[in-house]
Design an enzyme around this catalytic site. Sequence first.
Site, short mmCIF file in Angstrom:
data_model
loop_
_atom_site.label_atom_id
_atom_site.label_comp_id
_atom_site.label_asym_id
_atom_site.label_seq_id
_atom_site.Cartn_x
_atom_site.Cartn_y
_atom_site.Cartn_z
N THR A 153 32.88 65.47 26.22
CA THR A 153 31.89 65.53 27.29
C THR A 153 30.64 66.28 26.83
OG1 THR A 153 33.58 65.46 29.00
CG2 THR A 153 31.46 66.38 29.65
N ASN B 155 32.37 62.53 34.13
CA ASN B 155 33.52 63.44 34.12
C ASN B 155 33.37 64.47 35.23
OD1 ASN B 155 35.65 65.11 33.58
ND2 ASN B 155 35.11 65.54 31.46
N SER C 32 37.41 67.74 34.87
CA SER C 32 37.86 68.82 33.98
C SER C 32 38.21 70.03 34.83
CB SER C 32 36.76 69.20 32.99
OG SER C 32 37.09 70.43 32.37
N LYS D 30 36.03 59.47 35.54
CA LYS D 30 37.30 60.02 35.04
C LYS D 30 37.89 60.95 36.09
CE LYS D 30 39.47 61.89 30.90
NZ LYS D 30 39.28 62.17 29.47
N THR E 230 44.20 59.56 33.10
CA THR E 230 43.64 60.71 33.80
C THR E 230 43.13 61.74 32.81
OG1 THR E 230 45.70 61.98 33.82
CG2 THR E 230 45.38 60.46 35.64
N GLY F 258 48.73 65.79 26.39
CA GLY F 258 49.82 65.44 25.50
C GLY F 258 51.04 64.93 26.25
N GLY G 34 48.99 61.48 27.33
CA GLY G 34 50.33 61.60 26.76
C GLY G 34 50.83 60.40 25.97
#
Length: 339
Positions: A88, A174, A177, A219, A247, A270, A299
């Site tokens: 970003t 975005n 976050s 996002k 996501t 992850g 992930g």
Amino acid sequence: MYQLFRHGIFQMDAEKAHNFTIQCLKLAGNPLFQPILKSLIHAPKGFPKTVMGVNFPNPIGLAAGADKNGDAIDGFGALGFGFLELGTVTPVAQDGNAKPRQFRLIEAEGIINRNGFNNNGIDYLIENVKNARYKGVIGINIGKNKFTSLEQGKDDYIFCLNKAYNYAGYITVNISSPNTPDLRQLQYGDYFDDLLRSIKDRQAILANQYNKYVPIAVKIAPDLTESELVQIADTLVRHKMDGVIATNTTISRDTVTGMKNAEQQGGLSGKPLQHKSTEIIKRLHQELKGQIPIIGSGGIDGLQNAQEKIEAGAELLQVYSGLIYHGPKLVKELVKNIK
């Protein structure tokens, strides 16, 4: 070979390892060295796919956060990605949050970060995009500066949109976050409505100015209640957004309780995010009814769970943490098999 490299970088602090990897890929993307990297990788062609009106060489992309400043576009490109999402990035450069701010959860194949949109600013990124030779699609992920109030937040997005429009295959907004204070508030109610309206209005002006339509995706976070998800889906459809990325990282620690570094503040990515992100994709797909394409992220560490995201409703996929734990072979496997 990657296992050896991984062993070396895992001896370093997570952020130092990341920066070192970016420098390696920057070097590997140099015209002198790129043929060597390509011959080592033997990246398959993959299956072309048109999503959001954009022709992607294959449906596997690099998620935002990996190459925030576009320093290693050609290096990442040589790994076989069909698209790279850079950023970003914010209107002006900012340092982000205090270090250390990246932590590995090795036993869970997870990463926690609280970077806080550290980046060199949109102008720096655009120069790198202009100089890149990468032939795939470049997405530019935009955010707001930390010092910009929520009320003024949309101005930052419009500023970045103006700068990025002519150089991006698509643009991502975005607002999810967890590491910029109150940023996720932009996903809800009047803030969300107002932001998307402003962005779509500006997109129409820019499309006319440049005589081309650049799609805009949003996002979203994985930490949404059922009613929040329904509301977000409804707002995306109402404003005719071009895509949605599901996501971002999660603030939940349910899957990593008691593990080393699990107590660290920030967004978890992850493998621990795998199931949660797939569930959001599935529900989003049901709500959107095919009106807006979904880009699945969160992930992905192998063919099986990549396929699960496609079956849940994703049309494109993005990886980042999985690349850290499994190396370039992950990209190769996905590009070869995912349609």
